[in-house]
Scaffold this active site. Sequence first.
Site, PDB file in Angstrom:
ATOM      1  N   GLY A  91      39.466  21.096  37.971  1.00  0.00           N
ATOM      2  CA  GLY A  91      40.401  21.723  38.829  1.00  0.00           C
ATOM      3  C   GLY A  91      39.548  22.441  39.675  1.00  0.00           C
ATOM      4  N   ILE A 146      39.506  25.741  39.348  1.00  0.00           N
ATOM      5  CA  ILE A 146      39.103  26.924  38.279  1.00  0.00           C
ATOM      6  C   ILE A 146      37.770  26.023  37.369  1.00  0.00           C
ATOM      7  CG2 ILE A 146      39.854  28.140  36.574  1.00  0.00           C
ATOM      8  CD1 ILE A 146      42.473  28.615  37.099  1.00  0.00           C
ATOM      9  N   ARG A 195      47.225  27.615  29.865  1.00  0.00           N
ATOM     10  CA  ARG A 195      48.427  28.805  29.146  1.00  0.00           C
ATOM     11  C   ARG A 195      48.350  28.642  27.731  1.00  0.00           C
ATOM     12  NH1 ARG A 195      49.318  29.021  33.622  1.00  0.00           N
ATOM     13  NH2 ARG A 195      50.683  29.488  35.025  1.00  0.00           N
ATOM     14  N   GLU A 222      54.677  34.969  25.491  1.00  0.00           N
ATOM     15  CA  GLU A 222      53.722  36.447  26.658  1.00  0.00           C
ATOM     16  C   GLU A 222      54.459  37.735  26.754  1.00  0.00           C
ATOM     17  OE1 GLU A 222      51.248  35.271  29.827  1.00  0.00           O
ATOM     18  OE2 GLU A 222      49.886  33.999  28.844  1.00  0.00           O
ATOM     19  N   HIS A 272      47.407  38.511  30.140  1.00  0.00           N
ATOM     20  CA  HIS A 272      46.475  37.360  31.367  1.00  0.00           C
ATOM     21  C   HIS A 272      46.825  38.006  32.948  1.00  0.00           C
ATOM     22  CE1 HIS A 272      49.820  33.481  32.758  1.00  0.00           C
ATOM     23  NE2 HIS A 272      48.428  33.703  33.743  1.00  0.00           N
TER      24      HIS A 272
END
Length: 314
Positions: free
Chosen positions: A146, A148, A227, A256, A275
């Site tokens: 995608g 990224i 993720r 997280e 993150h």
Amino acid sequence: MSLIIASQLESDFNRSLGRHPSGPTLIDVAEDEPWTAADEADILLVRPSLAWRQCAHARPDIWPGRLKWVYSASAGVDFYPDWLLEAPLVTCGRGVASEEIADYVIAAIYAYAKNLEAVTVRSRDQWTQASLGRVSGTTIGIVGLGAIGAAVARRGLALGAQVVGLRRSGAQSGISGVQHVRDLKTLVAEADHIVIAVPGTAETRHLFNEALFAGIKPGAHIINVARGSVIDQDALIDALDRGRLGFATLDVAEPEPLPEGHALYSHPRVRLTPHISSNYGLIRHRLLEKVNDDLSRFVRGEKPSDIVDPARGY
């Protein structure tokens, strides 16, 4: 009558959005119950706050109220409860942080390959020859092409690396020089650096598991900017301990933050960051540009960009 936008974002962002030519009215939301704005707003601009996670199993009677559109500032929508996707229209901030995240990935690749800290000399008796790793000539495997993944691919090719990629749809990326592989097993067997850039869904949960790690290229470096749920963390630690996997750069984890004392905090073959690869604070202007553009489309009766498919979850 102007549109009413309820926003969870910071006041400076909201003031700027309020200057859109359509003249929207910006209102605040209750931080502990942001969904209650559905009773008075046309558009709800959300971010992954803890309140959404705490309300995961209880669909409020008010939802979706008078809402016409929910706009997620984040690219992923997995942080929100499933019922959020019952709004008439849900879009996301996909692509806003792709360049920043790609820079993080390349920095991680160089940090692992060159490891300048390990060869830094601090006395004369340490002045000796040492070999450095290479980036040019290595293979970067990208899982998810995608926004990224494409940004990482362009950088990798420019650095002289071979880039192999895998799209869940099976479609070609359209990036000249990227070699598409048929499956994930093939990709991990070939790649020196494995970049994970897929959405967090039920389908991708523990995509990287014990069986996949068993077939990974020995000494490979895995980089997760997707993720934490995409990796079985116990299997990851085992692969690192056995020396099957060379190193892991993780900007995400599950949960997280990780509990105090978790092995990933102190593992010698792990670089864990909290993150932050999106460089959130420095790209707010890009999100504002995207929201403004989508709002212009919306008031013209056109579809905004990056509509979330409730069935796929991204």
